[in-house]
Write an enzyme that holds these catalytic residues in place. Sequence first.
Site, PDB file in Angstrom:
ATOM      1  N   VAL A   1      -3.635  -3.594   1.895  1.00  0.00           N
ATOM      2  CA  VAL A   1      -2.328  -3.683   1.948  1.00  0.00           C
ATOM      3  C   VAL A   1      -1.767  -2.490   2.560  1.00  0.00           C
ATOM      4  O   VAL A   1      -1.743  -1.201   1.616  1.00  0.00           O
ATOM      5  CB  VAL A   1      -1.522  -4.163   0.763  1.00  0.00           C
ATOM      6  CG1 VAL A   1      -0.061  -4.569   1.106  1.00  0.00           C
ATOM      7  CG2 VAL A   1      -2.307  -5.436   0.185  1.00  0.00           C
TER       8      VAL A   1
ATOM      9  N   HIS B   1       0.828   2.049  -2.328  1.00  0.00           N
ATOM     10  CA  HIS B   1       0.763   1.491  -3.681  1.00  0.00           C
ATOM     11  C   HIS B   1      -0.223   2.454  -4.538  1.00  0.00           C
ATOM     12  O   HIS B   1      -1.072   2.726  -4.233  1.00  0.00           O
ATOM     13  CB  HIS B   1       0.743  -0.011  -3.689  1.00  0.00           C
ATOM     14  CG  HIS B   1      -0.480  -0.490  -3.093  1.00  0.00           C
ATOM     15  ND1 HIS B   1      -0.825  -0.500  -1.737  1.00  0.00           N
ATOM     16  CD2 HIS B   1      -1.816  -0.643  -3.615  1.00  0.00           C
ATOM     17  CE1 HIS B   1      -1.953  -0.916  -1.408  1.00  0.00           C
ATOM     18  NE2 HIS B   1      -2.685  -1.101  -2.540  1.00  0.00           N
TER      19      HIS B   1
ATOM     20  N   GLN C   1      -8.361   0.039   1.353  1.00  0.00           N
ATOM     21  CA  GLN C   1      -7.194  -0.212   1.269  1.00  0.00           C
ATOM     22  C   GLN C   1      -6.921  -1.579   1.934  1.00  0.00           C
ATOM     23  O   GLN C   1      -7.585  -1.753   3.152  1.00  0.00           O
ATOM     24  CB  GLN C   1      -6.121   0.813   2.124  1.00  0.00           C
ATOM     25  CG  GLN C   1      -4.707   0.275   1.975  1.00  0.00           C
ATOM     26  CD  GLN C   1      -3.721   1.536   2.254  1.00  0.00           C
ATOM     27  OE1 GLN C   1      -4.205   2.539   2.988  1.00  0.00           O
ATOM     28  NE2 GLN C   1      -2.339   1.356   2.308  1.00  0.00           N
TER      29      GLN C   1
ATOM     30  N   HIS D   1      -2.612   1.980  -8.156  1.00  0.00           N
ATOM     31  CA  HIS D   1      -3.074   1.103  -8.865  1.00  0.00           C
ATOM     32  C   HIS D   1      -3.193   1.784 -10.515  1.00  0.00           C
ATOM     33  O   HIS D   1      -3.860   2.881 -10.408  1.00  0.00           O
ATOM     34  CB  HIS D   1      -4.451   0.679  -8.737  1.00  0.00           C
ATOM     35  CG  HIS D   1      -4.837   0.014  -7.432  1.00  0.00           C
ATOM     36  ND1 HIS D   1      -5.052  -1.338  -7.418  1.00  0.00           N
ATOM     37  CD2 HIS D   1      -4.617   0.501  -6.143  1.00  0.00           C
ATOM     38  CE1 HIS D   1      -5.111  -1.661  -5.873  1.00  0.00           C
ATOM     39  NE2 HIS D   1      -4.973  -0.471  -5.215  1.00  0.00           N
TER      40      HIS D   1
ATOM     41  N   ASP E   1      -1.434  -7.265 -10.786  1.00  0.00           N
ATOM     42  CA  ASP E   1      -2.317  -7.327  -9.470  1.00  0.00           C
ATOM     43  C   ASP E   1      -2.853  -8.822  -9.598  1.00  0.00           C
ATOM     44  O   ASP E   1      -3.179  -9.294 -10.696  1.00  0.00           O
ATOM     45  CB  ASP E   1      -3.452  -6.380  -9.480  1.00  0.00           C
ATOM     46  CG  ASP E   1      -4.191  -6.395  -7.938  1.00  0.00           C
ATOM     47  OD1 ASP E   1      -4.060  -5.419  -7.501  1.00  0.00           O
ATOM     48  OD2 ASP E   1      -5.001  -7.301  -7.827  1.00  0.00           O
TER      49      ASP E   1
END
Length: 121
Positions: free
Chosen positions: A98, A102, A96, A104, A32
């Site tokens: 993006v 995904h 959120q 993390h 990240d």
Amino acid sequence: MAEEKTIFAKIIDGEIPSEKLYEDDQAIVIQDINPQAPTHVLIIPKSTEIPRLADANESHQALLGHLLLVAGKVSRQLGVDEAFRLVINNGAGAGQTVFHLHLHILANKGFDEGSLGREFG
Ligand code: 5GP
């Protein structure tokens, strides 16, 4: 008109550089850019079909399972398999930013017992 590519689609296509830790035919794992814990990596499906987890359907079942297996594998690769947290932010209201699904992985940070992990600052 074609939809604007997300930053993750650009990373997958090699248009934006990233520090890649793992890649297979279905997913990539990158550091990240703004880590919220000493270990903070993102597991990103190469498929651009799922903006949010809530948009996934039955046809994505195998991919979703695969992402969890990748999380376990990468946790072992990073040596954090004894203690890590897996987070999916779904929707702007949950943080959120993006809109390309995904996961993390957050680790090497003290996790409060019983905490749902809202604070990683
Ligand atoms: P979200 O808030 O959508 O759950 O998570 C998006 C994550 O993507 C954030 O933790 C943010 O730091 C990370 N991010 C945003 N842009 C980039 C980028 O260009 N490169 C990398 N490696 N991570 C990014």
